[in-house]
Design an enzyme around this catalytic site. Sequence first.
Site, PDB file in Angstrom:
ATOM      1  N   LYS A 184      38.209   6.470  37.717  1.00  0.00           N
ATOM      2  CA  LYS A 184      38.050   5.035  38.023  1.00  0.00           C
ATOM      3  C   LYS A 184      36.682   4.857  38.654  1.00  0.00           C
ATOM      4  O   LYS A 184      36.138   5.778  39.261  1.00  0.00           O
ATOM      5  CB  LYS A 184      39.122   4.578  39.023  1.00  0.00           C
ATOM      6  CG  LYS A 184      39.443   3.101  38.957  1.00  0.00           C
ATOM      7  CD  LYS A 184      40.416   2.789  37.849  1.00  0.00           C
ATOM      8  CE  LYS A 184      40.932   1.385  37.897  1.00  0.00           C
ATOM      9  NZ  LYS A 184      42.105   1.223  37.040  1.00  0.00           N
TER      10      LYS A 184
HETATM   11  P1  NAD Z   1      41.270  -9.816  36.517  1.00  0.00           P
HETATM   12  O1  NAD Z   1      39.970  -9.709  37.203  1.00  0.00           O
HETATM   13  O2  NAD Z   1      41.301 -10.262  35.089  1.00  0.00           O
HETATM   14  O3  NAD Z   1      42.247 -10.785  37.364  1.00  0.00           O
HETATM   15  C1  NAD Z   1      42.520 -10.574  38.719  1.00  0.00           C
HETATM   16  C2  NAD Z   1      43.394 -11.713  39.219  1.00  0.00           C
HETATM   17  O4  NAD Z   1      43.792 -11.410  40.554  1.00  0.00           O
HETATM   18  C3  NAD Z   1      42.684 -13.071  39.274  1.00  0.00           C
HETATM   19  O5  NAD Z   1      43.572 -14.066  38.849  1.00  0.00           O
HETATM   20  C4  NAD Z   1      42.373 -13.241  40.751  1.00  0.00           C
HETATM   21  O6  NAD Z   1      42.303 -14.592  41.150  1.00  0.00           O
HETATM   22  C5  NAD Z   1      43.572 -12.551  41.380  1.00  0.00           C
HETATM   23  N1  NAD Z   1      43.327 -12.134  42.762  1.00  0.00           N
HETATM   24  C6  NAD Z   1      42.262 -11.458  43.260  1.00  0.00           C
HETATM   25  N2  NAD Z   1      42.383 -11.316  44.587  1.00  0.00           N
HETATM   26  C7  NAD Z   1      43.551 -11.895  44.945  1.00  0.00           C
HETATM   27  C8  NAD Z   1      44.236 -12.073  46.174  1.00  0.00           C
HETATM   28  N3  NAD Z   1      43.737 -11.603  47.319  1.00  0.00           N
HETATM   29  N4  NAD Z   1      45.428 -12.723  46.175  1.00  0.00           N
HETATM   30  C9  NAD Z   1      45.941 -13.201  45.015  1.00  0.00           C
HETATM   31  N5  NAD Z   1      45.340 -13.060  43.813  1.00  0.00           N
HETATM   32  C10 NAD Z   1      44.160 -12.418  43.784  1.00  0.00           C
HETATM   33  O7  NAD Z   1      41.962  -8.370  36.667  1.00  0.00           O
HETATM   34  P2  NAD Z   1      43.077  -7.701  35.742  1.00  0.00           P
HETATM   35  O8  NAD Z   1      42.381  -6.859  34.721  1.00  0.00           O
HETATM   36  O9  NAD Z   1      44.082  -8.717  35.308  1.00  0.00           O
HETATM   37  O10 NAD Z   1      43.748  -6.678  36.773  1.00  0.00           O
HETATM   38  C11 NAD Z   1      44.789  -7.073  37.674  1.00  0.00           C
HETATM   39  C12 NAD Z   1      45.519  -5.839  38.203  1.00  0.00           C
HETATM   40  O11 NAD Z   1      46.037  -5.091  37.109  1.00  0.00           O
HETATM   41  C13 NAD Z   1      44.626  -4.860  38.978  1.00  0.00           C
HETATM   42  O12 NAD Z   1      45.387  -4.259  39.997  1.00  0.00           O
HETATM   43  C14 NAD Z   1      44.255  -3.830  37.921  1.00  0.00           C
HETATM   44  O13 NAD Z   1      43.879  -2.587  38.487  1.00  0.00           O
HETATM   45  C15 NAD Z   1      45.567  -3.753  37.163  1.00  0.00           C
HETATM   46  N6  NAD Z   1      45.438  -3.228  35.798  1.00  0.00           N
HETATM   47  C16 NAD Z   1      44.630  -3.819  34.885  1.00  0.00           C
HETATM   48  C17 NAD Z   1      44.568  -3.284  33.592  1.00  0.00           C
HETATM   49  C18 NAD Z   1      43.751  -3.940  32.510  1.00  0.00           C
HETATM   50  O14 NAD Z   1      43.896  -3.511  31.349  1.00  0.00           O
HETATM   51  N7  NAD Z   1      42.949  -4.950  32.776  1.00  0.00           N
HETATM   52  C19 NAD Z   1      45.325  -2.153  33.263  1.00  0.00           C
HETATM   53  C20 NAD Z   1      46.154  -1.595  34.227  1.00  0.00           C
HETATM   54  C21 NAD Z   1      46.216  -2.139  35.492  1.00  0.00           C
END
Ligand code: NAD
Length: 516
Positions: A184
């Site tokens: 990561k």
């Molecule tokens: P993203 O950047 O597309 O979206 C993040 C979201 O979280 C946004 O809506 C933002 O407003 C919200 N957010 C941020 N800080 C916040 C807070 N303090 N309180 C409430 N909401 C908050 O990110 P993503 O790719 O959707 O990733 C989200 C989660 O999923 C992360 O933990 C990431 O590690 C995990 N994840 C993502 C993927 C992927 O394929 N993108 C895969 C596995 C896990």
Amino acid sequence: MSEQEVFMRAPAPTPKRTVYTDAMQIFHRAADLIGLAPRVRLELEEPDYEHIFYITAKLKDRLVPLSADQARAFGDLPATKLRNPEGLEPLADGKFILNGRALLGSDVSIRGGHLRLSDGNIYKLVPGESRRFKAYRVQHNQARGPYKGGIRYHHEVSLDLFKALAAEMTWKTAIVEVPFGGAKGGIQIDPRQYGREEIEAITLRFMYKLKRLIGPDVDIPAPDVGTNSEIMGLLFRQYSDGENERHTLRGVVTGKDVRIGGSEGRAKATGRGVAFCIEDYYAEKGSSVRGKSFIVQGFGNVGSSVAEILNAMGARLLAVNDAEGTVYNSDGIDVPALISYVQDPKNLKRSVFGFPGAQRIEKKDWWEVPADILIPAALGGEITADVAERVKVKLIAEGANGPTTPEADKVIARRGIDLIPDIIANAGGVTVSYYEWIQNKRMESWSEAEVNRKLEFGMKRNWRIIRDIARNSARQTEMHDSRRFCISREVDTRCAAMILALKRIEAHYQLEGFSQ
Ligand code: NAD
């Protein structure tokens, strides 16, 4: 007593509690339960490599809004008429980036470095400066294949956090049986404070420094919080620029746009994987997702796609919390309308805040909205013990990485709330990243139906093995075989998922041995 005796009798210092030590608690619990080979434990306890480096970039000129008080001194300043308003790029914090030659050929009235825009507000012109950013890449383990894991652009990142997230990738890739290890990384930056061309320059510079650490068969980044397919395209360009046989390098990043070697189905794969786990959870109970209610935290890539897919399966979204606000509708939120609202280019913060089809509530009340399912899909550490006491749901499906603290886990268990842990629930993203990587290697392009079918099989098969381990019910069916993994006692699902990961990783060390 001699000095040496005092030293020897002093109690061992308690290790400092960090995000990483918290995340590793479950590793140690599962390792103890299965009697993980001591040397394998040492291999997995700390990452293989922890890279920290710095990147610099030259920022662009900015227009910074003045407060009403400060603006009063410029009451008579005429408005500047821009010849090319496209050259002004609005940022989420109210500033504007001056791209290209936005002011060239315009009727500009500047006083003391200040000007008035057509919105009537006074702005201070701040010349672009050079800035330094801290960047990271943690490579946790590669026993099962090349390092693999996302790139995060966020202001609250640290080596400790990336260590925890990299280790999670090692567990996850083992759980969904893709031949990768875990990694990561990312940049300490709030991307919303920078313009498109600035992010491009920072991303290219990031890859310039990262290049010697990664490769299509060494370490393969993908999108995470704050990054997307566009950023992956830039990373690929910078990695492969000027290389012979450039086309063979496409697999160096996954999560690319389908038009440049991305996979159909990758963009929504993480959300779809969460939905498949939830679907299987209800199917086993002889029930279905149809008619169930759910609440989601985070409405980015994962949150919006899981909401869309569950909604299409007949479930009702009641409330969403994101970084900017919280919305609630007891009759159910119109999910496609909310997605259009958040993705509208005018919605600079990409937030649910202000969505007209729902009422605004406070985050503290959001946790207590009664629903069948809670899906955290934002950042880590959000479900604390206090939150776990207050939630009114029957099932938590972890879309986010590490959303639940170890203390909260105990509360969830005591309250009898079911849990689909992150290392299986959100593993759909890395699963389809693997399909993308194979397609790149083979120069193939699979249909979305094929990708989704394979994903469904991979997610449900391994989720079933995890449930069998949890209940100590070893069995073989047409779809799965849990006999190798059950440990003659029942455990919670988080521990069961970790047991599956550790047994699969340990097999590599046992059967291949250690290189010296
Ligand atoms: P993203 O950047 O597309 O979206 C993040 C979201 O979280 C946004 O809506 C933002 O407003 C919200 N957010 C941020 N800080 C916040 C807070 N303090 N309180 C409430 N909401 C908050 O990110 P993503 O790719 O959707 O990733 C989200 C989660 O999923 C992360 O933990 C990431 O590690 C995990 N994840 C993502 C993927 C992927 O394929 N993108 C895969 C596995 C896990």
